[in-house]
Design a protein around this motif. Sequence first.
Motif, PDB file in Angstrom:
ATOM      1  N   SER A  94       0.830  -1.196   0.000  1.00 38.30           N
ATOM      2  CA  SER A  94       0.000   0.000   0.000  1.00 38.30           C
ATOM      3  C   SER A  94       0.870   1.252   0.000  1.00 38.30           C
ATOM      4  N   SER A  95       0.461   2.233  -0.829  1.00 37.64           N
ATOM      5  CA  SER A  95       1.191   3.498  -0.881  1.00 37.64           C
ATOM      6  C   SER A  95       0.423   4.607  -0.177  1.00 37.64           C
ATOM      7  N   ALA A  96      -0.757   4.271   0.406  1.00 39.71           N
ATOM      8  CA  ALA A  96      -1.567   5.279   1.082  1.00 39.71           C
ATOM      9  C   ALA A  96      -0.911   5.687   2.390  1.00 39.71           C
ATOM     10  N   VAL A  97      -0.927   6.981   2.675  1.00 40.56           N
ATOM     11  CA  VAL A  97      -0.408   7.511   3.933  1.00 40.56           C
ATOM     12  C   VAL A  97      -1.369   8.585   4.415  1.00 40.56           C
ATOM     13  N   PRO A  98      -1.400   8.857   5.717  1.00 40.21           N
ATOM     14  CA  PRO A  98      -2.290   9.907   6.231  1.00 40.21           C
ATOM     15  C   PRO A  98      -1.906  11.280   5.682  1.00 40.21           C
ATOM     16  N   ASP A  99      -2.916  12.134   5.551  1.00 36.09           N
ATOM     17  CA  ASP A  99      -2.652  13.501   5.123  1.00 36.09           C
ATOM     18  C   ASP A  99      -2.119  14.337   6.280  1.00 36.09           C
ATOM     19  N   SER A 100      -2.602  14.066   7.490  1.00 39.90           N
ATOM     20  CA  SER A 100      -2.147  14.811   8.660  1.00 39.90           C
ATOM     21  C   SER A 100      -0.810  14.275   9.137  1.00 39.90           C
ATOM     22  N   ASP A 101      -0.039  15.137   9.777  1.00 39.10           N
ATOM     23  CA  ASP A 101       1.293  14.760  10.225  1.00 39.10           C
ATOM     24  C   ASP A 101       1.235  13.757  11.375  1.00 39.10           C
ATOM     25  N   ILE A 102       2.195  12.852  11.397  1.00 38.54           N
ATOM     26  CA  ILE A 102       2.382  11.980  12.541  1.00 38.54           C
ATOM     27  C   ILE A 102       3.427  12.615  13.451  1.00 38.54           C
ATOM     28  N   THR A 103       3.411  12.216  14.705  1.00 39.34           N
ATOM     29  CA  THR A 103       4.421  12.712  15.641  1.00 39.34           C
ATOM     30  C   THR A 103       5.094  11.532  16.318  1.00 39.34           C
ATOM     31  N   GLY A 143      19.700  12.529  26.189  1.00 35.34           N
ATOM     32  CA  GLY A 143      19.917  13.603  25.235  1.00 35.34           C
ATOM     33  C   GLY A 143      20.752  13.243  24.036  1.00 35.34           C
ATOM     34  N   THR A 144      21.215  11.994  23.912  1.00 40.03           N
ATOM     35  CA  THR A 144      22.099  11.616  22.797  1.00 40.03           C
ATOM     36  C   THR A 144      21.392  10.774  21.733  1.00 40.03           C
ATOM     37  N   ALA A 145      20.071  10.628  21.824  1.00 43.63           N
ATOM     38  CA  ALA A 145      19.305   9.938  20.789  1.00 43.63           C
ATOM     39  C   ALA A 145      18.076  10.779  20.473  1.00 43.63           C
ATOM     40  N   ARG A 146      17.829  10.991  19.202  1.00 41.55           N
ATOM     41  CA  ARG A 146      16.719  11.852  18.765  1.00 41.55           C
ATOM     42  C   ARG A 146      15.925  11.133  17.682  1.00 41.55           C
ATOM     43  N   VAL A 147      14.610  11.284  17.713  1.00 40.65           N
ATOM     44  CA  VAL A 147      13.748  10.646  16.723  1.00 40.65           C
ATOM     45  C   VAL A 147      12.944  11.714  16.000  1.00 40.65           C
ATOM     46  N   VAL A 148      12.814  11.574  14.669  1.00 38.40           N
ATOM     47  CA  VAL A 148      12.139  12.572  13.837  1.00 38.40           C
ATOM     48  C   VAL A 148      11.272  11.847  12.812  1.00 38.40           C
ATOM     49  N   ALA A 149      10.032  12.326  12.647  1.00 41.84           N
ATOM     50  CA  ALA A 149       9.139  11.755  11.639  1.00 41.84           C
ATOM     51  C   ALA A 149       9.532  12.228  10.252  1.00 41.84           C
ATOM     52  N   ASN A 150       9.386  11.352   9.258  1.00 41.31           N
ATOM     53  CA  ASN A 150       9.625  11.755   7.882  1.00 41.31           C
ATOM     54  C   ASN A 150       8.562  12.774   7.449  1.00 41.31           C
ATOM     55  N   PRO A 151       8.930  13.773   6.681  1.00 42.06           N
ATOM     56  CA  PRO A 151       7.949  14.782   6.247  1.00 42.06           C
ATOM     57  C   PRO A 151       6.786  14.197   5.457  1.00 42.06           C
ATOM     58  N   ASP A 152       7.004  13.061   4.763  1.00 36.63           N
ATOM     59  CA  ASP A 152       5.941  12.462   3.957  1.00 36.63           C
ATOM     60  C   ASP A 152       5.154  11.388   4.709  1.00 36.63           C
ATOM     61  N   ASN A 153       5.395  11.257   6.024  1.00 34.28           N
ATOM     62  CA  ASN A 153       4.667  10.301   6.879  1.00 34.28           C
ATOM     63  C   ASN A 153       4.943   8.838   6.547  1.00 34.28           C
ATOM     64  N   THR A 154       5.990   8.546   5.822  1.00 36.41           N
ATOM     65  CA  THR A 154       6.288   7.164   5.461  1.00 36.41           C
ATOM     66  C   THR A 154       7.060   6.421   6.545  1.00 36.41           C
ATOM     67  N   GLY A 155       7.497   7.122   7.584  1.00 31.97           N
ATOM     68  CA  GLY A 155       8.255   6.461   8.639  1.00 31.97           C
ATOM     69  C   GLY A 155       8.910   7.479   9.557  1.00 31.97           C
ATOM     70  N   PHE A 156       9.915   7.031  10.262  1.00 34.17           N
ATOM     71  CA  PHE A 156      10.663   7.933  11.134  1.00 34.17           C
ATOM     72  C   PHE A 156      12.106   7.479  11.216  1.00 34.17           C
ATOM     73  N   ARG A 157      12.965   8.388  11.637  1.00 35.46           N
ATOM     74  CA  ARG A 157      14.389   8.093  11.699  1.00 35.46           C
ATOM     75  C   ARG A 157      14.913   8.402  13.103  1.00 35.46           C
ATOM     76  N   ILE A 158      15.964   7.682  13.483  1.00 32.00           N
ATOM     77  CA  ILE A 158      16.607   7.874  14.769  1.00 32.00           C
ATOM     78  C   ILE A 158      18.041   8.312  14.517  1.00 32.00           C
ATOM     79  N   ARG A 159      18.459   9.348  15.220  1.00 24.15           N
ATOM     80  CA  ARG A 159      19.837   9.825  15.110  1.00 24.15           C
ATOM     81  C   ARG A 159      20.512   9.640  16.465  1.00 24.15           C
ATOM     82  N   TYR A 160      21.612   8.888  16.454  1.00 29.02           N
ATOM     83  CA  TYR A 160      22.409   8.689  17.663  1.00 29.02           C
ATOM     84  C   TYR A 160      23.633   9.596  17.596  1.00 29.02           C
TER      85      TYR A 160
END
Length: 216
Positions: free
Chosen positions: A35-44, A58-75
Amino acid sequence: MKRSLTGARHGMSAALGTVLALTLTAPVHASPATSSAVPDSDITVEVVAASGSGCAPGTARVVANPDNTGFRIRYYDFLATVGDGADPTDSRKNCQLGVLVKVPAGWTFAVATADYRGRARIPSGATGRQRTNYYWQGSSDNSRTDATFGGPYNGFWATADHAPVLVYVPCGQQRVLNINTELRVDAGTSSGQASMSMTTTEGNVDTLFNLDWVRC
């Protein structure tokens, strides 16, 4: 130099199901979808718990992808090292993260793939190892990646985990995704320093979780 491996997966033994029972209290299982469907509203997304020698507060941060396809973690400080004066405890580092994903009403999701990246400098005779497993709070389903890198190796590394069974969060519920990662280096017969990290400079992404969406 960059190496891509697909780690062994364990514990995803639940029977294949359908998405007809998304309102059940337990996570719902289904075959992988396209499925390629994703919500129109932002996820958090937010880190609600973090512990371990590889992710001090404070040394790990998580950010949602702008297109709502997932999220990324930065260590920012996840490094295992051995040799050249390193402390014996530095040869193994681990991080346990709890990530809460909040989604728009009328949608639910499952983790479809997980991509892990970092850097490694492993001389001949030494080895490095990355282990990551993740599971939903309250679920016995556990997805695991386990990869070993032998020296000589110097550069980026990457592993990927593709879910054979999708585990959907029940509609209308919020669940924490627990992500446990371990890095380990072994000097072996090498006399030099070996290191392995979850930190890269490529695209500012170290771990990426890709989501599959379904309407409730």
